[in-house]
Design a protein around this motif. Structure first.
Motif, PDB file in Angstrom:
ATOM      1  N   GLN A 163       0.817  -1.211   0.000  1.00  0.00           N
ATOM      2  CA  GLN A 163       0.000   0.000   0.000  1.00  0.00           C
ATOM      3  C   GLN A 163       0.853   1.265   0.000  1.00  0.00           C
ATOM      4  O   GLN A 163       0.437   2.292  -0.559  1.00  0.00           O
ATOM      5  N   ARG A 164       2.028   1.201   0.570  1.00  0.00           N
ATOM      6  CA  ARG A 164       2.934   2.349   0.473  1.00  0.00           C
ATOM      7  C   ARG A 164       3.343   2.560  -0.984  1.00  0.00           C
ATOM      8  O   ARG A 164       3.428   3.699  -1.458  1.00  0.00           O
ATOM      9  N   ALA A 165       3.585   1.465  -1.695  1.00  0.00           N
ATOM     10  CA  ALA A 165       3.942   1.574  -3.110  1.00  0.00           C
ATOM     11  C   ALA A 165       2.764   2.109  -3.926  1.00  0.00           C
ATOM     12  O   ALA A 165       2.946   2.946  -4.825  1.00  0.00           O
ATOM     13  N   ALA A 166       1.551   1.644  -3.613  1.00  0.00           N
ATOM     14  CA  ALA A 166       0.364   2.115  -4.333  1.00  0.00           C
ATOM     15  C   ALA A 166       0.133   3.600  -4.082  1.00  0.00           C
ATOM     16  O   ALA A 166      -0.191   4.362  -5.009  1.00  0.00           O
ATOM     17  N   ARG A 167       0.328   4.016  -2.850  1.00  0.00           N
ATOM     18  CA  ARG A 167       0.145   5.440  -2.539  1.00  0.00           C
ATOM     19  C   ARG A 167       1.187   6.294  -3.258  1.00  0.00           C
ATOM     20  O   ARG A 167       0.856   7.343  -3.830  1.00  0.00           O
ATOM     21  N   ALA A 168       2.437   5.851  -3.238  1.00  0.00           N
ATOM     22  CA  ALA A 168       3.495   6.618  -3.895  1.00  0.00           C
ATOM     23  C   ALA A 168       3.213   6.767  -5.388  1.00  0.00           C
ATOM     24  O   ALA A 168       3.344   7.861  -5.963  1.00  0.00           O
ATOM     25  N   ALA A 169       2.813   5.677  -6.040  1.00  0.00           N
ATOM     26  CA  ALA A 169       2.521   5.737  -7.471  1.00  0.00           C
ATOM     27  C   ALA A 169       1.350   6.666  -7.750  1.00  0.00           C
ATOM     28  O   ALA A 169       1.373   7.454  -8.709  1.00  0.00           O
ATOM     29  N   THR A 170       0.319   6.589  -6.918  1.00  0.00           N
ATOM     30  CA  THR A 170      -0.859   7.438  -7.087  1.00  0.00           C
ATOM     31  C   THR A 170      -0.492   8.907  -6.959  1.00  0.00           C
ATOM     32  O   THR A 170      -0.884   9.744  -7.786  1.00  0.00           O
ATOM     33  N   GLU A 171       0.270   9.241  -5.932  1.00  0.00           N
ATOM     34  CA  GLU A 171       0.645  10.641  -5.709  1.00  0.00           C
ATOM     35  C   GLU A 171       1.563  11.156  -6.811  1.00  0.00           C
ATOM     36  O   GLU A 171       1.422  12.300  -7.267  1.00  0.00           O
ATOM     37  N   GLU A 172       2.498  10.328  -7.237  1.00  0.00           N
ATOM     38  CA  GLU A 172       3.422  10.755  -8.295  1.00  0.00           C
ATOM     39  C   GLU A 172       2.691  11.003  -9.607  1.00  0.00           C
ATOM     40  O   GLU A 172       2.975  11.975 -10.315  1.00  0.00           O
ATOM     41  N   MET A 173       1.755  10.134  -9.933  1.00  0.00           N
ATOM     42  CA  MET A 173       1.012  10.306 -11.179  1.00  0.00           C
ATOM     43  C   MET A 173       0.065  11.514 -11.095  1.00  0.00           C
ATOM     44  O   MET A 173      -0.138  12.225 -12.081  1.00  0.00           O
ATOM     45  N   ALA A 174      -0.496  11.753  -9.925  1.00  0.00           N
ATOM     46  CA  ALA A 174      -1.407  12.885  -9.744  1.00  0.00           C
ATOM     47  C   ALA A 174      -0.669  14.202  -9.593  1.00  0.00           C
ATOM     48  O   ALA A 174      -1.272  15.278  -9.750  1.00  0.00           O
ATOM     49  N   GLY A 175       0.619  14.143  -9.265  1.00  0.00           N
ATOM     50  CA  GLY A 175       1.388  15.358  -9.063  1.00  0.00           C
ATOM     51  C   GLY A 175       0.997  16.104  -7.815  1.00  0.00           C
ATOM     52  O   GLY A 175       1.152  17.324  -7.732  1.00  0.00           O
ATOM     53  N   GLU A 176       0.523  15.385  -6.818  1.00  0.00           N
ATOM     54  CA  GLU A 176       0.127  16.016  -5.557  1.00  0.00           C
ATOM     55  C   GLU A 176       0.152  14.988  -4.432  1.00  0.00           C
ATOM     56  O   GLU A 176       0.052  13.777  -4.679  1.00  0.00           O
ATOM     57  N   GLU A 177       0.297  15.473  -3.225  1.00  0.00           N
ATOM     58  CA  GLU A 177       0.268  14.595  -2.055  1.00  0.00           C
ATOM     59  C   GLU A 177      -1.174  14.360  -1.645  1.00  0.00           C
ATOM     60  O   GLU A 177      -1.970  15.304  -1.543  1.00  0.00           O
ATOM     61  N   SER A 178      -1.519  13.106  -1.417  1.00  0.00           N
ATOM     62  CA  SER A 178      -2.861  12.801  -0.945  1.00  0.00           C
ATOM     63  C   SER A 178      -3.005  13.260   0.505  1.00  0.00           C
ATOM     64  O   SER A 178      -2.142  13.006   1.330  1.00  0.00           O
ATOM     65  N   PRO A 179      -4.111  13.941   0.823  1.00  0.00           N
ATOM     66  CA  PRO A 179      -4.309  14.380   2.206  1.00  0.00           C
ATOM     67  C   PRO A 179      -4.754  13.270   3.149  1.00  0.00           C
ATOM     68  O   PRO A 179      -4.865  13.490   4.358  1.00  0.00           O
ATOM     69  N   GLY A 180      -5.014  12.079   2.604  1.00  0.00           N
ATOM     70  CA  GLY A 180      -5.432  10.988   3.475  1.00  0.00           C
ATOM     71  C   GLY A 180      -6.080   9.870   2.684  1.00  0.00           C
ATOM     72  O   GLY A 180      -6.083   9.882   1.458  1.00  0.00           O
ATOM     73  N   PHE A 181      -6.637   8.913   3.394  1.00  0.00           N
ATOM     74  CA  PHE A 181      -7.268   7.772   2.729  1.00  0.00           C
ATOM     75  C   PHE A 181      -8.491   7.319   3.508  1.00  0.00           C
ATOM     76  O   PHE A 181      -8.676   7.637   4.689  1.00  0.00           O
ATOM     77  N   GLY A 182      -9.333   6.580   2.827  1.00  0.00           N
ATOM     78  CA  GLY A 182     -10.452   5.890   3.450  1.00  0.00           C
ATOM     79  C   GLY A 182     -10.384   4.424   3.069  1.00  0.00           C
ATOM     80  O   GLY A 182      -9.632   4.045   2.164  1.00  0.00           O
ATOM     81  N   ILE A 183     -11.152   3.596   3.735  1.00  0.00           N
ATOM     82  CA  ILE A 183     -11.166   2.164   3.438  1.00  0.00           C
ATOM     83  C   ILE A 183     -12.227   1.892   2.386  1.00  0.00           C
ATOM     84  O   ILE A 183     -13.398   2.228   2.549  1.00  0.00           O
ATOM     85  N   ASP A 184     -11.798   1.303   1.292  1.00  0.00           N
ATOM     86  CA  ASP A 184     -12.680   1.026   0.164  1.00  0.00           C
ATOM     87  C   ASP A 184     -13.586  -0.165   0.473  1.00  0.00           C
ATOM     88  O   ASP A 184     -13.430  -0.848   1.496  1.00  0.00           O
ATOM     89  N   GLY A 185     -14.517  -0.426  -0.427  1.00  0.00           N
ATOM     90  CA  GLY A 185     -15.436  -1.543  -0.235  1.00  0.00           C
ATOM     91  C   GLY A 185     -14.734  -2.883  -0.158  1.00  0.00           C
ATOM     92  O   GLY A 185     -15.262  -3.835   0.436  1.00  0.00           O
ATOM     93  N   CYS A 186     -13.541  -2.973  -0.753  1.00  0.00           N
ATOM     94  CA  CYS A 186     -12.775  -4.219  -0.745  1.00  0.00           C
ATOM     95  C   CYS A 186     -11.748  -4.255   0.373  1.00  0.00           C
ATOM     96  O   CYS A 186     -10.898  -5.143   0.415  1.00  0.00           O
ATOM     97  N   SER A 187     -11.803  -3.271   1.284  1.00  0.00           N
ATOM     98  CA  SER A 187     -10.956  -3.181   2.485  1.00  0.00           C
ATOM     99  C   SER A 187      -9.567  -2.599   2.249  1.00  0.00           C
ATOM    100  O   SER A 187      -8.812  -2.416   3.196  1.00  0.00           O
ATOM    101  N   ALA A 188      -9.215  -2.307   1.001  1.00  0.00           N
ATOM    102  CA  ALA A 188      -7.922  -1.665   0.729  1.00  0.00           C
ATOM    103  C   ALA A 188      -8.040  -0.161   0.925  1.00  0.00           C
ATOM    104  O   ALA A 188      -9.125   0.417   0.766  1.00  0.00           O
ATOM    105  N   PRO A 189      -6.941   0.518   1.234  1.00  0.00           N
ATOM    106  CA  PRO A 189      -6.982   1.983   1.318  1.00  0.00           C
ATOM    107  C   PRO A 189      -7.276   2.601  -0.043  1.00  0.00           C
ATOM    108  O   PRO A 189      -6.826   2.107  -1.072  1.00  0.00           O
ATOM    109  N   ASN A 190      -8.042   3.674  -0.025  1.00  0.00           N
ATOM    110  CA  ASN A 190      -8.276   4.451  -1.238  1.00  0.00           C
ATOM    111  C   ASN A 190      -7.854   5.882  -0.944  1.00  0.00           C
ATOM    112  O   ASN A 190      -8.325   6.497   0.017  1.00  0.00           O
ATOM    113  N   PHE A 191      -6.951   6.411  -1.749  1.00  0.00           N
ATOM    114  CA  PHE A 191      -6.269   7.650  -1.436  1.00  0.00           C
ATOM    115  C   PHE A 191      -6.966   8.855  -2.066  1.00  0.00           C
ATOM    116  O   PHE A 191      -7.217   8.887  -3.269  1.00  0.00           O
ATOM    117  N   VAL A 192      -7.274   9.838  -1.242  1.00  0.00           N
ATOM    118  CA  VAL A 192      -7.968  11.040  -1.674  1.00  0.00           C
ATOM    119  C   VAL A 192      -7.081  11.840  -2.629  1.00  0.00           C
ATOM    120  O   VAL A 192      -5.881  12.002  -2.404  1.00  0.00           O
TER     121      VAL A 192
END
Length: 331
Positions: A163-192
């Motif tokens: 999940q650290r790798a998923a967050r890093a990839a998400t933030e790098e592609m978005a060009g911004e730091e995610s302010p946080g996450f919530g738990i998705d329907g499948c129990s994985a973090p989903n990054f804002v």
């Protein structure tokens, strides 16, 4: 803050019965906004529309190749499938190739959305399992990456290396730091992300030559897999499947829960992100279809588009009683 705008309307007879408001943005390869409706700065959970971002570490780490994954598995890693046999058989085989089983998943069981699969379970007196979960392909991808990165069995924990790798990839592609996450329907973090940030990530998935070589290769392979296997990313009747198939490589679209859509347009080198505030899928389907017409990806009269930009609502007697119509401002 810019207010949400009407993205779709519900008409019954000659009268407007209701509206669905939200936000949408079209982003180019530089990250600039081409067009926007509502507030590009609105913070959203991208939900399952971000699965291709979460799958980037699976490919760029080399884990996918070392596990012998092909394009079908890569498509499933990005999928919100309906639990049909075409989906569950492949996920089960993937887990078996890793020496793992359904018990290793952490997504939870789900009744299949696919009617044939649902009826087959009922007729056999069986209950659905985690492989039927629409996110089981994503989780099989997480398990594959976990073998590479280590970190224990609870790969859905936010501080797990996966999940650290998923967050890093998400933030790098978005060009911004995610302010946080919530738990998705499948129990994985989903990054804002901001809507603009999510659109920027989609545009970078489209214009892969703007990325570092390893990430560019991963992004190309994931987008190509989704385009090649549209039935695997959704299923019969889903907008993700039907519109992606119709676009023939010009667009890969992916729905997410609560009225979210992301779209990757490789030829146009654009990304689209949209969010319907009340979470209505009927409205997000209409809005994404309208935006693809606007951009010349598909004609308004194409069946995969026409059935969504003006979706007829039938009552219990089968009478056409109302229609969901995409807002004209989107075209």
């Amino acid at each position: 803050m810019t207010e949400p705008v009407v993205l779709a309307e519900l008409w019954r007879g000659d009268f407007l019965e209701g509206v669905h408001r939200g936000h949408a943005v079209i982003v180019d390869e530089t990250g600039g906004i081409v067009a926007a409706w509502g507030d590009p700065k609105a913070l959203i959970y991208p939900r399952s529309s971000s699965k291709m971002l979460q799958a980037l570490p699976l490919v760029e780490s080399g884990a996918a190749d070392r596990a012998g994954l092909g394009s079908e598995e890569l498509a499933l890693a990005c999928a919100s499938h309906k639990g049909a046999h075409v989906h569950t058989e492949r996920v089960a085989r993937w887990l078996g190739s890793l020496g793992l089983s359904e018990a290793d998943l952490r997504c939870g069981p789900q009744v299949p959305d696919d009617a044939e699969a649902r009826h087959a379970l009922r007729d056999a007196g069986r209950v659905p399992c985690q492989i039927h979960n629409n996110c089981s392909g994503k989780h099989a991808g997480f398990l594959t990456l976990a073998r590479e990165l280590g970190g224990g069995t609870e790969y859905i924990d936010a501080d797990h290396p996966v999940q650290r790798a998923a967050r890093a990839a998400t933030e790098e592609m978005a060009g911004e730091e995610s302010p946080g996450f919530g738990i998705d329907g499948c129990s994985a973090p989903n990054f804002v992300l901001s809507l603009h940030g999510f659109g920027r990530a989609m545009a970078r998935m489209a214009a892969t030559d703007t990325l570092a070589p390893r990430r560019a290769d991963a992004a190309r392979r994931l987008v190509a897999a989704m385009a090649a296997h549209p039935v695997l990313i959704g299923g019969t009747g889903s907008a993700s499947t039907e519109i992606t198939a119709a676009a023939e490589g010009r667009a890969v679209i992916k729905t997410g829960a609560e009225g979210v859509f992301g779209a990757i347009l490789p030829e146009a080198r654009l990304g689209i992100a949209l969010k319907v505030e009340d979470g209505a899928t009927r409205a997000s389907d209409a809005a994404i279809a309208a935006l693809l017409v606007r951009l010349g990806i598909l004609p308004r009269e194409h069946p995969a588009i026409a059935s969504r930009i003006e979706a007829i609502q039938h009552n219990r007697r089968g009478v056409a009683a109302a229609r969901i119509v995409a807002a004209e401002a989107l075209f």
